[in-house]
Each structure stands twice: as C-alpha cells, then as structure tokens.
Write a protein that holds these residues in place. Sequence first.
Motif, PDB file in Angstrom:
ATOM      1  N   TYR A 194       2.219 -35.605  10.484  1.00  0.00           N
ATOM      2  CA  TYR A 194       0.905 -36.183  10.818  1.00  0.00           C
ATOM      3  C   TYR A 194       0.062 -35.168  11.580  1.00  0.00           C
ATOM      4  N   VAL A 212      -0.973 -32.285   8.977  1.00  0.00           N
ATOM      5  CA  VAL A 212      -1.940 -32.705   7.957  1.00  0.00           C
ATOM      6  C   VAL A 212      -3.326 -32.927   8.559  1.00  0.00           C
ATOM      7  N   ASN A 213      -3.355 -33.441   9.773  1.00  0.00           N
ATOM      8  CA  ASN A 213      -4.639 -33.752  10.404  1.00  0.00           C
ATOM      9  C   ASN A 213      -5.115 -32.662  11.365  1.00  0.00           C
ATOM     10  N   ASP A 214      -4.418 -31.498  11.353  1.00  0.00           N
ATOM     11  CA  ASP A 214      -4.801 -30.345  12.165  1.00  0.00           C
ATOM     12  C   ASP A 214      -4.932 -30.717  13.640  1.00  0.00           C
ATOM     13  N   LEU A 215      -3.898 -31.393  14.145  1.00  0.00           N
ATOM     14  CA  LEU A 215      -3.880 -31.835  15.532  1.00  0.00           C
ATOM     15  C   LEU A 215      -2.685 -31.215  16.248  1.00  0.00           C
ATOM     16  N   VAL A 231      -0.941 -35.849  19.419  1.00  0.00           N
ATOM     17  CA  VAL A 231      -0.540 -36.979  18.579  1.00  0.00           C
ATOM     18  C   VAL A 231       0.486 -37.838  19.315  1.00  0.00           C
ATOM     19  N   ASP A 242       1.398 -42.294   3.714  1.00  0.00           N
ATOM     20  CA  ASP A 242       0.019 -41.859   3.899  1.00  0.00           C
ATOM     21  C   ASP A 242      -0.141 -41.321   5.320  1.00  0.00           C
ATOM     22  N   SER A 285      -2.890 -39.569   6.448  1.00  0.00           N
ATOM     23  CA  SER A 285      -4.271 -39.331   6.820  1.00  0.00           C
ATOM     24  C   SER A 285      -4.702 -40.313   7.897  1.00  0.00           C
ATOM     25  N   PRO A 286      -5.839 -40.037   8.586  1.00  0.00           N
ATOM     26  CA  PRO A 286      -6.303 -40.982   9.580  1.00  0.00           C
ATOM     27  C   PRO A 286      -6.532 -42.383   9.025  1.00  0.00           C
ATOM     28  N   ASP A 287      -6.876 -42.479   7.718  1.00  0.00           N
ATOM     29  CA  ASP A 287      -7.053 -43.797   7.112  1.00  0.00           C
ATOM     30  C   ASP A 287      -5.762 -44.582   7.052  1.00  0.00           C
ATOM     31  N   GLN A 299      -3.765 -45.044   9.513  1.00  0.00           N
ATOM     32  CA  GLN A 299      -3.447 -45.675  10.790  1.00  0.00           C
ATOM     33  C   GLN A 299      -3.531 -47.181  10.663  1.00  0.00           C
TER      34      GLN A 299
END
Length: 228
Positions: A194, A197-200, A205, A221, A223-225, A227
């Motif tokens: 996570y 993929v979300n460059d965090l 996180v 999944d 992606s932020p969607d 959540q």
Amino acid sequence: MSAADVCEAAVPAVGVTGAWLSAASRGEAGHLMQVTNAVSEQLAELQLTLGEGPTLDASASGGPVLVSDLGSAETAGRWPVFARAAVQAGAAAIFVFPLQIGAIRAGAMGLYRVRPGSLSAAELGDALVFADTATLLLLDSAGQAGAGPQAGAGPVGQPEDLARHRAEIDQATGMLTEQLGVGITDAFARLRAYAYVNDLRLADVARDIVARRLRLSPDPDLSPDGQT
C-alpha cells in the motif's frame, strides 16, 4: 560510546555523506537505530518498504555490499525498484556492512555518498573497523537491555522517534492481521504494498492505520479508492 555514536563518527572518518544503523537478524531489514540525515532515513525505509536493497543482502549473506554506482545497469538489474528510488532520494553510491561476529548477526551499518565512486582501501579499512566496533557495542547493549529502558530511548538505545515509528509499524501490522484475516508476513506485505503503490512513507501509512484513519480492505485493491 554507543553503536549510534559509531555510526555518526563513521561519516566524516570514511568520507561519506550519511549513514544509518539497523539492528536485525535473519536477513531482515531490522529496527532502525540511528540515521545521520533525512536521506539516510529514506534509504533505510525504502528497503523496508520495498523488501529489496543492499542492507537486506548484506544481512542475509554476512558480507559487505559495496555499490560504487547506483545508476549502473548492473545495480538496476539487482534492485530494479530500490536503485531508482535511491538515486531519486539523492544517493549515488552505497556501502553496507553486516554487523556480525561468527554466527551472531546484530544488524547492518549503511553508508552512502552523493557522488559515484568506490571506497579507497583506507576508507574501506576504516569502515570495517567502525562496523566491528558498532557490532560489539550493539551486542553489549542488547545484553544489558534487561536492566531496564533508558528514559527517552527505545530498545537498545534506539532514539525515541525511530522507536515510535517502528512501534507504529509493528502495531499496524498486528491490526492488519485482524482486519484482513492473514498472518503477520502477509499483513506486513500488504502494508508495504500500500505504501509503495501510493508513494507514501511506510511509517505514515502505519500511523494512519493505528489512528484508524485508514483501513485496508481484504481485497487486493491497494489504491486509495480501496479504503473502507
């Protein structure tokens, strides 16, 4: 003197830009004990997030990993994701030394430079001496850990902020085992995925999961969607 002090002293003595020290065994990325600047912390955390890099290789093999040019095709083939990310972070060369005495592995010390190039024979010799000294001090601190924690420090003298980050990562991983119904290894893999993929940052996180601002769904999944 502590192992963290040795890490700090190695930077000017060896002629590198920055350094980090991690305590670990069994080829793991480990608990970050000391960083000398923000780039050092980023390089250490990138390896934890990506699951690849010289620190893990050095800890697993028991030998130094010396990379004079992170931008070379050979390095890109060895660590395709980490090499690119490390260059973007500002590192051009990286040198990692396992902290080990015989079969006892205590962690790793990493050094980096902002310009490519190998360590000279003298610099390599100095780095090996610093690594040996850090190993002895780290093992000695571990042996004395049962005497009680020091105020303002984490395990084995770990700075409070780094100890807090690692505690949050461990707590978030534990929470994910319940949320996703998986084991610790899979939960940590999901946490790393996570973040990547979300460059965090992995620590960011983990902090959101612990604070219940973020909940990962059981589906893949990331992606932020995804959540809930």
